[in-house]
Design a protein around this motif. Sequence first.
Motif, PDB file in Angstrom:
ATOM      1  N   ILE A 179       0.854  -1.189   0.000  1.00 15.23           N
ATOM      2  CA  ILE A 179       0.000   0.000   0.000  1.00 15.23           C
ATOM      3  C   ILE A 179       0.889   1.237   0.000  1.00 15.23           C
ATOM      4  N   LEU A 180       0.553   2.196  -0.843  1.00 14.48           N
ATOM      5  CA  LEU A 180       1.191   3.510  -0.832  1.00 14.48           C
ATOM      6  C   LEU A 180       0.140   4.514  -0.394  1.00 14.48           C
ATOM      7  N   GLU A 181       0.431   5.258   0.661  1.00 18.28           N
ATOM      8  CA  GLU A 181      -0.515   6.242   1.173  1.00 18.28           C
ATOM      9  C   GLU A 181       0.056   7.642   1.050  1.00 18.28           C
ATOM     10  N   MET A 182      -0.748   8.551   0.548  1.00 17.52           N
ATOM     11  CA  MET A 182      -0.409   9.965   0.553  1.00 17.52           C
ATOM     12  C   MET A 182      -1.128  10.604   1.722  1.00 17.52           C
ATOM     13  N   GLY A 183      -0.378  10.892   2.785  1.00 14.40           N
ATOM     14  CA  GLY A 183      -0.944  11.520   3.962  1.00 14.40           C
ATOM     15  C   GLY A 183      -1.148  10.568   5.125  1.00 14.40           C
ATOM     16  N   PHE A 184      -0.104  10.345   5.950  1.00 22.35           N
ATOM     17  CA  PHE A 184      -0.230   9.457   7.110  1.00 22.35           C
ATOM     18  C   PHE A 184      -1.205  10.037   8.139  1.00 22.35           C
ATOM     19  N   GLY A 185      -1.142  11.346   8.343  1.00 24.82           N
ATOM     20  CA  GLY A 185      -2.107  12.051   9.190  1.00 24.82           C
ATOM     21  C   GLY A 185      -2.250  11.489  10.579  1.00 24.82           C
ATOM     22  N   SER A 186      -3.467  11.095  10.920  1.00 24.12           N
ATOM     23  CA  SER A 186      -3.764  10.579  12.254  1.00 24.12           C
ATOM     24  C   SER A 186      -3.343   9.126  12.415  1.00 24.12           C
ATOM     25  N   GLY A 187      -2.990   8.476  11.306  1.00 27.84           N
ATOM     26  CA  GLY A 187      -2.635   7.060  11.363  1.00 27.84           C
ATOM     27  C   GLY A 187      -3.833   6.130  11.278  1.00 27.84           C
ATOM     28  N   LEU A 188      -5.029   6.691  11.043  1.00 27.36           N
ATOM     29  CA  LEU A 188      -6.238   5.870  11.029  1.00 27.36           C
ATOM     30  C   LEU A 188      -6.232   4.855   9.888  1.00 27.36           C
ATOM     31  N   ASN A 189      -5.867   5.274   8.682  1.00 23.87           N
ATOM     32  CA  ASN A 189      -5.860   4.336   7.553  1.00 23.87           C
ATOM     33  C   ASN A 189      -4.866   3.199   7.782  1.00 23.87           C
ATOM     34  N   ALA A 190      -3.712   3.547   8.316  1.00 28.77           N
ATOM     35  CA  ALA A 190      -2.704   2.520   8.609  1.00 28.77           C
ATOM     36  C   ALA A 190      -3.219   1.556   9.680  1.00 28.77           C
ATOM     37  N   TYR A 191      -3.895   2.094  10.690  1.00 28.87           N
ATOM     38  CA  TYR A 191      -4.395   1.245  11.771  1.00 28.87           C
ATOM     39  C   TYR A 191      -5.494   0.304  11.277  1.00 28.87           C
ATOM     40  N   LEU A 192      -6.410   0.828  10.451  1.00 33.92           N
ATOM     41  CA  LEU A 192      -7.450  -0.032   9.881  1.00 33.92           C
ATOM     42  C   LEU A 192      -6.837  -1.126   9.016  1.00 33.92           C
ATOM     43  N   SER A 193      -5.770  -0.786   8.298  1.00 35.17           N
ATOM     44  CA  SER A 193      -5.091  -1.782   7.465  1.00 35.17           C
ATOM     45  C   SER A 193      -4.405  -2.835   8.319  1.00 35.17           C
ATOM     46  N   LEU A 194      -3.798  -2.399   9.411  1.00 35.99           N
ATOM     47  CA  LEU A 194      -3.161  -3.339  10.342  1.00 35.99           C
ATOM     48  C   LEU A 194      -4.196  -4.297  10.921  1.00 35.99           C
ATOM     49  N   LEU A 195      -5.350  -3.759  11.324  1.00 37.44           N
ATOM     50  CA  LEU A 195      -6.402  -4.616  11.872  1.00 37.44           C
ATOM     51  C   LEU A 195      -6.905  -5.603  10.822  1.00 37.44           C
ATOM     52  N   PHE A 196      -7.021  -5.147   9.573  1.00 42.97           N
ATOM     53  CA  PHE A 196      -7.436  -6.022   8.484  1.00 42.97           C
ATOM     54  C   PHE A 196      -6.427  -7.149   8.289  1.00 42.97           C
ATOM     55  N   ALA A 197      -5.149  -6.795   8.281  1.00 41.67           N
ATOM     56  CA  ALA A 197      -4.100  -7.808   8.108  1.00 41.67           C
ATOM     57  C   ALA A 197      -4.157  -8.850   9.221  1.00 41.67           C
ATOM     58  N   LYS A 198      -4.403  -8.391  10.433  1.00 44.47           N
ATOM     59  CA  LYS A 198      -4.457  -9.309  11.577  1.00 44.47           C
ATOM     60  C   LYS A 198      -5.685 -10.216  11.508  1.00 44.47           C
ATOM     61  N   GLU A 199      -6.842  -9.626  11.167  1.00 44.78           N
ATOM     62  CA  GLU A 199      -8.092 -10.396  11.128  1.00 44.78           C
ATOM     63  C   GLU A 199      -8.105 -11.395   9.969  1.00 44.78           C
ATOM     64  N   GLN A 200      -7.591 -10.974   8.820  1.00 47.43           N
ATOM     65  CA  GLN A 200      -7.655 -11.806   7.616  1.00 47.43           C
ATOM     66  C   GLN A 200      -6.400 -12.661   7.419  1.00 47.43           C
ATOM     67  N   GLN A 201      -5.410 -12.463   8.276  1.00 44.13           N
ATOM     68  CA  GLN A 201      -4.141 -13.182   8.153  1.00 44.13           C
ATOM     69  C   GLN A 201      -3.497 -12.947   6.783  1.00 44.13           C
ATOM     70  N   LYS A 202      -3.473 -11.675   6.395  1.00 41.46           N
ATOM     71  CA  LYS A 202      -2.838 -11.247   5.155  1.00 41.46           C
ATOM     72  C   LYS A 202      -1.593 -10.433   5.499  1.00 41.46           C
ATOM     73  N   VAL A 203      -0.682 -10.314   4.535  1.00 38.70           N
ATOM     74  CA  VAL A 203       0.562  -9.573   4.751  1.00 38.70           C
ATOM     75  C   VAL A 203       0.477  -8.220   4.038  1.00 38.70           C
ATOM     76  N   ILE A 204       0.769  -7.158   4.767  1.00 41.90           N
ATOM     77  CA  ILE A 204       0.701  -5.814   4.199  1.00 41.90           C
ATOM     78  C   ILE A 204       2.010  -5.074   4.466  1.00 41.90           C
ATOM     79  N   PHE A 205       2.548  -4.477   3.396  1.00 42.83           N
ATOM     80  CA  PHE A 205       3.654  -3.518   3.521  1.00 42.83           C
ATOM     81  C   PHE A 205       3.050  -2.158   3.235  1.00 42.83           C
ATOM     82  N   PHE A 206       3.112  -1.269   4.202  1.00 44.81           N
ATOM     83  CA  PHE A 206       2.397   0.005   4.147  1.00 44.81           C
ATOM     84  C   PHE A 206       3.402   1.154   4.119  1.00 44.81           C
ATOM     85  N   GLU A 207       3.484   1.828   2.984  1.00 44.14           N
ATOM     86  CA  GLU A 207       4.389   2.968   2.826  1.00 44.14           C
ATOM     87  C   GLU A 207       3.561   4.250   2.845  1.00 44.14           C
TER      88      GLU A 207
END
Length: 224
Positions: free
Chosen positions: A57-85
């Motif tokens: 994932i490439l994100e423009m605007g880390f900001g509050s970190g909400l998008n990254a956190y939702l992605s982390l939760l998704f990776a944990k729940e779905q057992q998927k691997v995410i590299f988040f830049e």
Amino acid sequence: MENVARIIETEDGSHSLLSEQFDVGYHSKYGAIQESEHVFIQAGLVPAMAIKSSVRILEMGFGSGLNAYLSLLFAKEQQKVIFFESIEAFPIPTEQAASLNYPTLLKGSTEDFLALHQAPWNEPAVITPKFTLHKIAGTIQSTPLSGGADVVFFDAFAPSSQPELWETPVFEKIYQAMAPGGIFVTYCAKGVVKRCLRDIGFQVEGIPGPPGKREMTRAIKINT
């Protein structure tokens, strides 16, 4: 450079930030969590993960970190691997991030959320076994992109606040950094933005937006 922002509450009870520098909110006033979940996770990450077991994932605007956190939760729940830049020119202080209520509302780990903000800048950091974060301090114009992005979260401030981020040179740079079939999503549905994306080579569609917004934009890099 740290941004001067204050915490506000949106209509779904989740926090957002109001930038005093740009006089604009980081999220929809109708609900920060529901906007990020709708625009970036459901419209971007979910369809990408439907055909891959790991994504960049490439994100423009880390900001509050909400998008990254939702992605982390998704990776944990779905057992998927995410590299988040994620690229951020005006990071918020870690102490302010600690006051945001996302972990409580999402019933997730506070430690994981704070780890996103405490992670060093400009180098990858393993937050969980399934989620690696690479925060980059700077502007997208001056940042070399690593390439191969399967999903792009374009979450810059609105064109009325930062018009230079919504112009052809930025979108061309992102297009070149995406993998074939990569998905670009943004809350913005302005016609001029969609035309610019089409001119570069994206397949563009307007899809239903989150509560309070009729439409959002999703674009696919269709070349090989």
